[in-house]
Design an enzyme around this catalytic site. Structure first.
Site, PDB file in Angstrom:
ATOM      1  N   MET A  30      38.498  47.662  48.531  1.00 35.80           N
ATOM      2  CA  MET A  30      37.428  47.628  49.534  1.00 35.80           C
ATOM      3  C   MET A  30      36.941  46.188  49.722  1.00 35.80           C
ATOM      4  O   MET A  30      35.857  45.971  50.276  1.00 35.80           O
ATOM      5  CB  MET A  30      36.285  48.538  49.099  1.00 35.80           C
ATOM      6  N   GLY A  31      37.730  45.222  49.253  1.00 35.62           N
ATOM      7  CA  GLY A  31      37.362  43.823  49.463  1.00 35.62           C
ATOM      8  C   GLY A  31      36.320  43.332  48.483  1.00 35.62           C
ATOM      9  O   GLY A  31      36.052  43.948  47.466  1.00 35.62           O
ATOM     10  N   TYR A  32      35.704  42.170  48.837  1.00 37.29           N
ATOM     11  CA  TYR A  32      34.797  41.447  47.951  1.00 37.29           C
ATOM     12  C   TYR A  32      35.503  41.261  46.607  1.00 37.29           C
ATOM     13  O   TYR A  32      35.030  41.665  45.542  1.00 37.29           O
ATOM     14  CB  TYR A  32      33.448  42.164  47.798  1.00 37.29           C
ATOM     15  N   LEU A  33      36.637  40.608  46.695  1.00 37.01           N
ATOM     16  CA  LEU A  33      37.613  40.573  45.604  1.00 37.01           C
ATOM     17  C   LEU A  33      37.112  39.793  44.381  1.00 37.01           C
ATOM     18  O   LEU A  33      36.370  38.824  44.510  1.00 37.01           O
ATOM     19  CB  LEU A  33      38.916  39.946  46.112  1.00 37.01           C
ATOM     20  N   HIS A  34      37.555  40.255  43.224  1.00 39.01           N
ATOM     21  CA  HIS A  34      37.265  39.577  41.956  1.00 39.01           C
ATOM     22  C   HIS A  34      38.498  39.659  41.072  1.00 39.01           C
ATOM     23  O   HIS A  34      39.525  40.219  41.495  1.00 39.01           O
ATOM     24  CB  HIS A  34      36.035  40.194  41.291  1.00 39.01           C
ATOM     25  N   HIS A  37      40.570  42.952  40.866  1.00 39.58           N
ATOM     26  CA  HIS A  37      41.534  43.159  41.961  1.00 39.58           C
ATOM     27  C   HIS A  37      42.758  42.262  41.767  1.00 39.58           C
ATOM     28  O   HIS A  37      43.891  42.661  42.020  1.00 39.58           O
ATOM     29  CB  HIS A  37      40.901  42.808  43.312  1.00 39.58           C
ATOM     30  N   MET A 148      42.055  51.052  35.979  1.00 35.43           N
ATOM     31  CA  MET A 148      41.504  52.094  35.113  1.00 35.43           C
ATOM     32  C   MET A 148      39.974  52.084  35.108  1.00 35.43           C
ATOM     33  O   MET A 148      39.342  52.970  34.561  1.00 35.43           O
ATOM     34  CB  MET A 148      42.045  51.950  33.684  1.00 35.43           C
ATOM     35  N   VAL A 176      39.482  44.831  33.795  1.00 33.93           N
ATOM     36  CA  VAL A 176      39.200  43.408  33.553  1.00 33.93           C
ATOM     37  C   VAL A 176      37.688  43.265  33.377  1.00 33.93           C
ATOM     38  O   VAL A 176      36.908  43.801  34.172  1.00 33.93           O
ATOM     39  CB  VAL A 176      39.690  42.531  34.724  1.00 33.93           C
ATOM     40  N   SER A 186      32.553  44.664  42.285  1.00 32.75           N
ATOM     41  CA  SER A 186      31.938  44.055  43.471  1.00 32.75           C
ATOM     42  C   SER A 186      30.437  44.315  43.484  1.00 32.75           C
ATOM     43  O   SER A 186      29.666  43.555  44.053  1.00 32.75           O
ATOM     44  CB  SER A 186      32.561  44.640  44.746  1.00 32.75           C
TER      45      SER A 186
HETATM   46  P1  AMP Z   1      37.474  48.684  44.899  1.00 33.34           P
HETATM   47  O1  AMP Z   1      37.600  47.486  45.798  1.00 33.34           O
HETATM   48  O2  AMP Z   1      36.249  48.698  44.070  1.00 33.34           O
HETATM   49  O3  AMP Z   1      37.733  49.983  45.626  1.00 33.34           O
HETATM   50  O4  AMP Z   1      38.656  48.551  43.850  1.00 33.34           O
HETATM   51  C1  AMP Z   1      39.985  48.442  44.271  1.00 33.34           C
HETATM   52  C2  AMP Z   1      40.890  48.606  43.096  1.00 33.34           C
HETATM   53  O5  AMP Z   1      40.603  47.601  42.124  1.00 33.34           O
HETATM   54  C3  AMP Z   1      40.722  49.969  42.402  1.00 33.34           C
HETATM   55  O6  AMP Z   1      41.991  50.436  41.982  1.00 33.34           O
HETATM   56  C4  AMP Z   1      39.864  49.614  41.220  1.00 33.34           C
HETATM   57  O7  AMP Z   1      40.012  50.495  40.121  1.00 33.34           O
HETATM   58  C5  AMP Z   1      40.373  48.229  40.878  1.00 33.34           C
HETATM   59  N1  AMP Z   1      39.370  47.513  40.097  1.00 33.34           N
HETATM   60  C6  AMP Z   1      38.067  47.277  40.420  1.00 33.34           C
HETATM   61  N2  AMP Z   1      37.432  46.633  39.424  1.00 33.34           N
HETATM   62  C7  AMP Z   1      38.348  46.471  38.435  1.00 33.34           C
HETATM   63  C8  AMP Z   1      38.306  45.879  37.131  1.00 33.34           C
HETATM   64  N3  AMP Z   1      37.194  45.341  36.633  1.00 33.34           N
HETATM   65  N4  AMP Z   1      39.447  45.887  36.401  1.00 33.34           N
HETATM   66  C9  AMP Z   1      40.582  46.440  36.868  1.00 33.34           C
HETATM   67  N5  AMP Z   1      40.677  47.002  38.096  1.00 33.34           N
HETATM   68  C10 AMP Z   1      39.588  47.024  38.863  1.00 33.34           C
END
Ligand code: AMP
Length: 286
Positions: A30-34, A37, A148, A176, A186
């Site tokens: 969903m963006g706002y990458l860290h 991601h 996970m 992570v 995010s």
């Molecule tokens: P989101 O943008 O929050 O929908 O996340 C996109 C993908 O990144 C999903 O598969 C999340 O589980 C993964 N993700 C988000 N935060 C973490 C994290 N801290 N460590 C590993 N994967 C993550």
């Protein structure tokens, strides 16, 4: 790196790679990458010829009182990070591109949703399933990468792939964390300074439970209480749930056996944080 906003255009592009027998790794976000991601991207980069990332804040997976409008967005920054980390194509559709007025289906997830976030966020996983079925058809990946951090999502996607016969390998990637243990998210930007200081206590509580397991405590109620007490004592957040289930079936248990998840959700003033640990009781040293 290409930015594609049209589903049809991306399907055409993907077909080209498929004809060249190139493997495709897909990272939905969903963006706002860290860095969470980026870890998915790094795995995808290693294992595939082409890496496609989607950036789409999916309205269908947000409830009426949730944070769809205020969800953090910064596409320029996402674009830069994705490019620097080896993404080949970003799929960046508008809501109207994904959900036409004529959309005539409703996907309903039947299993693994009466617990954890599924129980607390009604319809959330129906929205997740809908968007993923679409994204899988648009990107036609060989492998799809999921964190996970959202362990219930991983368990449900296993079922989507199985039930709908997607020829896709699901690759779960470890959580992570920040140096102090807080799972990257995010939504962490919405924590106040004090809440940010308290937030690592979610992981501390999970680690405490695991160490009790290592000392021989297998009773779910006792472990649950230990986690809740730790969070209540060390944070100002409101516990949404502390649950211990088998994994990936996500069925309730009274006594630990086999693969297990301990998962928590805690509401702070402007952000609801989730975290979990999974382990196999057979591999616990005690
Ligand atoms: P989101 O943008 O929050 O929908 O996340 C996109 C993908 O990144 C999903 O598969 C999340 O589980 C993964 N993700 C988000 N935060 C973490 C994290 N801290 N460590 C590993 N994967 C993550």
């Amino acid at each position: 790196m290409k930015i594609i906003t049209s589903a049809k255009e991306l399907q055409k592009e993907v077909l080209k790679y498929r004809e060249e027998k190139k493997s495709i790794g897909f990272v939905p976000t969903m963006g706002y990458l860290h860095e969470g991601h980026m870890s998915l991207v790094h795995h995808a980069r290693k294992e595939n010829d082409l890496v496609i990332m989607s950036v789409f804040v999916n309205p269908l997976q947000f409830g009426p009182n949730e944070d769809f409008d205020s969800y953090p967005r910064d596409f320029e920054r996402d674009e830069r990070l994705a490019k620097n980390n080896g993404v080949d194509i970003i799929f960046y559709p508008q809501v109207e591109e994904m959900y036409k007025d004529t959309f005539s289906f409703h996907v309903k997830v039947l299993n693994k949703v009466n617990v954890l976030c599924g129980q607390k966020r009604e319809g959330h996983f129906d929205g997740v399933a809908t968007v993923l079925i679409k994204l899988f058809n648009i990107t036609q990946p060989n492998r799809a990468y999921f964190g996970m951090k959202d362990a219930q999502q991983v368990a449900i996607i296993e079922s989507i792939i199985e039930d709908f016969n997607f020829p896709i390998t699901l690759v779960p990637v470890d959580i992570v964390r920040e140096e102090d243990g807080l799972a990257k998210s995010s939504r962490n930007v919405y924590l106040s300074d004090q809440e940010r200081n308290e937030a690592p206590q979610l992981y501390e509580a999970l680690k405490r439970a695991k160490s009790l397991v290592e000392q021989g405590e297998y009773d779910v109620r006792t472990l649950q209480l230990a986690v809740s007490e730790h969070i209540s004592k060390h944070t100002s957040g409101e516990i949404d749930y502390v649950e211990i289930l088998n994994y990936p079936e996500l069925e309730p248990i009274q006594v630990l056996s086999g693969k297990t998840i301990i998962a928590v959700a805690v509401k702070f003033t402007k952000a609801r944080l989730i975290d979990n640990i999974t382990f196999d009781i057979k591999h616990i040293n005690n």
